[in-house]
Design a protein around this motif. Structure first.
Motif, PDB file in Angstrom:
ATOM      1  N   ALA A 106     -36.979  98.317  34.053  1.00 41.99           N
ATOM      2  CA  ALA A 106     -37.391  99.306  33.054  1.00 41.99           C
ATOM      3  C   ALA A 106     -36.220  99.666  32.138  1.00 41.99           C
ATOM      4  O   ALA A 106     -36.392  99.849  30.922  1.00 41.99           O
ATOM      5  N   THR A 109     -35.689  97.062  29.457  1.00 43.35           N
ATOM      6  CA  THR A 109     -36.633  97.042  28.331  1.00 43.35           C
ATOM      7  C   THR A 109     -36.154  97.872  27.152  1.00 43.35           C
ATOM      8  O   THR A 109     -36.735  97.779  26.054  1.00 43.35           O
ATOM      9  N   LEU A 110     -35.133  98.685  27.356  1.00 45.47           N
ATOM     10  CA  LEU A 110     -34.574  99.437  26.226  1.00 45.47           C
ATOM     11  C   LEU A 110     -34.040  98.512  25.137  1.00 45.47           C
ATOM     12  O   LEU A 110     -33.942  98.905  23.970  1.00 45.47           O
ATOM     13  N   SER A 113     -37.422  97.592  23.226  1.00 46.56           N
ATOM     14  CA  SER A 113     -38.483  98.595  23.146  1.00 46.56           C
ATOM     15  C   SER A 113     -38.842  98.899  21.695  1.00 46.56           C
ATOM     16  O   SER A 113     -37.986  98.916  20.806  1.00 46.56           O
ATOM     17  N   SER A 118     -38.900 107.264  23.488  1.00 47.32           N
ATOM     18  CA  SER A 118     -39.899 107.360  24.558  1.00 47.32           C
ATOM     19  C   SER A 118     -39.492 106.522  25.765  1.00 47.32           C
ATOM     20  O   SER A 118     -39.728 106.914  26.914  1.00 47.32           O
ATOM     21  N   SER A 119     -38.879 105.385  25.538  1.00 45.61           N
ATOM     22  CA  SER A 119     -38.452 104.531  26.641  1.00 45.61           C
ATOM     23  C   SER A 119     -37.346 105.194  27.454  1.00 45.61           C
ATOM     24  O   SER A 119     -37.308 105.058  28.682  1.00 45.61           O
ATOM     25  N   GLY A 316     -41.763  97.647  26.150  1.00 46.00           N
ATOM     26  CA  GLY A 316     -40.809  98.719  26.448  1.00 46.00           C
ATOM     27  C   GLY A 316     -41.454  99.833  27.240  1.00 46.00           C
ATOM     28  O   GLY A 316     -42.609 100.212  26.991  1.00 46.00           O
ATOM     29  N   ALA A 317     -40.725 100.353  28.217  1.00 44.09           N
ATOM     30  CA  ALA A 317     -41.250 101.419  29.077  1.00 44.09           C
ATOM     31  C   ALA A 317     -41.608 102.642  28.240  1.00 44.09           C
ATOM     32  O   ALA A 317     -40.779 103.154  27.490  1.00 44.09           O
ATOM     33  N   ALA A 319     -43.499 102.925  25.663  1.00 46.78           N
ATOM     34  CA  ALA A 319     -43.558 102.730  24.213  1.00 46.78           C
ATOM     35  C   ALA A 319     -44.971 102.630  23.673  1.00 46.78           C
ATOM     36  O   ALA A 319     -45.167 102.743  22.451  1.00 46.78           O
ATOM     37  N   ASP A 341     -45.693  98.321  29.415  1.00 46.18           N
ATOM     38  CA  ASP A 341     -44.350  98.855  29.619  1.00 46.18           C
ATOM     39  C   ASP A 341     -43.371  97.797  30.131  1.00 46.18           C
ATOM     40  O   ASP A 341     -42.254  97.668  29.611  1.00 46.18           O
TER      41      ASP A 341
END
Length: 434
Positions: A106, A109-110, A113, A118-119, A316-317, A319, A341
């Motif tokens: 997670a 994923t930044l 994203s 939000s991520s 993205g987590a 997103a 996500d």
């Protein structure tokens, strides 16, 4: 995190006897310790800080049932306090490694994203619930500790249910009642989970009869509170769990079937284009003003299309809501949320995590283990299908409780009454001694 253990002497190895004294006894890890009554110290008289390690988890359980934001703000500190107070390094298992791996994925994923802000919030939530899971599994090493955490959660959920009843009396026209600042769906899911935890305590036969009678009274309280929220998934969950308990009593060992049906529904409902069928009967049964499952029938196709844009790694987590043209809400489906996500990679890791936690619950060990595992799966399936429960603090703490079912269902030790002294032991044998 886990460290190797040092070399220890085998407990089967014969130890030399002391000259003129008692032979040393052997500790469980093989080190000799002095024998004799003078060396024995009653465990209850020693100050043990590790006994307080369960208190941060109890606090997280209470706060999670009341307001998840409080846990997201302080959950990392509570998990750290529990781990430090335990005084020992946790033994990390496959489920714990997977929880950490999901958080690392997670965080990764930044880099791609679609909504960095939000991520970042979602990544912190993932780390919070994962560390709470690891800390809870670490400190729940005894039946008493597990019961303390379960009781703490029921206390928080009971307070929530009472507050809902009070709010409904103040506003009798409200279709859905919730606590201020807390999502109504989250409150409903917490009450359903509280009913499942109550079933756990009843199956484990905790306490004396008055305590078990009080637990039976909590079930209608949580059921009524769930009805006040008006959340259809939770209402279906209560009915499904009750039906499952009846079926399992008649058929027996239906937990594996429940897991298979749950997995099928999680995939088929959001990906099965349910919007084509327009299930009006749900609107008629629950008398809700919206006939599209509160917008889910409109959101699921959008979430599915977004998933296929980046199926492997996701967008993205956390997103998806910012890219959703319908109401700006989440996907309201476990599979679609994880797929957007974290992608298929995250979905596989999450499924493996649940699988290892179920393995630790050992549903094949006894009928009670299987009943509780099946009840949890059946109760959470409607929530997983149509709601957000993937990073709920309550959900991860409950998974920690269920992974310790072998501890919860262990029979408490029965204290044997002290043996009566043999008065004839100190007397000479009359007729043999002259």
């Amino acid at each position: 995190m886990a460290k190797g253990y040092g070399a220890t002497r085998s407990i089967m190895e014969q130890l030399p006897r002391r000259a003129g004294g008692a032979a040393p006894t052997t500790s469980p890890i093989g080190h000799p310790r002095p024998g004799g009554p003078a060396a024995a110290t009653p465990p209850g008289t020693r100050w043990n800080l590790a006994g307080f390690s369960v208190l941060p988890i109890c606090l997280a359980a209470v706060l999670g049932a009341v307001n998840p934001n409080l846990v997201y703000q302080g959950g990392l500190w509570l998990a750290a306090a529990a781990l430090l107070a335990s005084g020992r390094i946790p033994r990390i298992g496959p489920a714990d490694y997977l929880a950490i791996l999901i958080c690392c994925w997670a965080s990764a994923t930044l880099m791609w994203s679609r909504d960095i802000e939000s991520s970042q919030i979602a990544v912190r939530a993932w780390w919070t619930v994962a560390l709470l899971l690891i800390a809870a599994r670490h400190v729940l090493s005894s039946r008493r500790r597990l019961l303390l955490v379960a009781g703490s959660y029921l206390a928080g959920a009971g307070w929530t249910a009472v507050e809902l009843i009070r709010a409904s009396r103040l506003d009798e026209t409200a279709l859905r009642v919730s606590l201020e600042g807390v999502g109504v769906n989250y409150t409903a899911y917490c009450l359903v989970t509280a009913a499942l935890v109550t079933v756990l305590l009843l199956v484990a036969r905790v306490g004396v009869r008055p305590v078990r009678a009080a637990l039976w009274l909590l079930l209608p309280l949580f059921g009524y509170g769930t009805m006040l929220t008006g959340t259809r998934a939770s209402q279906i969950a209560l009915v499904a769990v009750a039906a499952y308990l009846v079926v399992d009593r008649l058929a027996g060992r239906t937990w594996a079937f429940a897991i298979g049906v749950s997995a099928a529904l999680l995939v088929l409902v959001p990906f099965g284009h349910l919007a084509r069928y327009q299930p009006q009967w749900l609107a008629n049964v629950f008398d809700r003003p919206l006939d599209d499952l509160s917008g889910r029938l409109a959101v699921w196709p959008v979430a599915e299309a977004s998933f296929w844009d980046s199926p492997l790694v996701g967008i993205g987590a956390g997103a998806f809501p910012s890219t959703n043209p319908y109401y700006g809400v989440g996907a309201h489906s476990l599979v679609l949320t994880l797929g957007n996500d974290l992608g298929v990679i995250g979905m596989v890791m999450f499924a493996a995590l649940i699988g290892f936690l179920i393995r630790d619950a050992a549903p094949w060990l006894s009928r009670q283990h299987g009943i509780l595992v099946g009840a949890l799966i059946v109760g959470w399936t409607p929530i997983w299908v149509s709601g957000h429960w993937e990073i709920s603090p309550v959900a991860w703490l409950t998974l920690a409780l269920w992974s310790r079912l072998p501890v919860a269902l262990a029979e408490p030790p029965v204290e044997e009454p002290p043996a009566a002294p043999d008065r004839a032991a100190g007397r000479p044998l009359v007729g043999l001694v002259r």
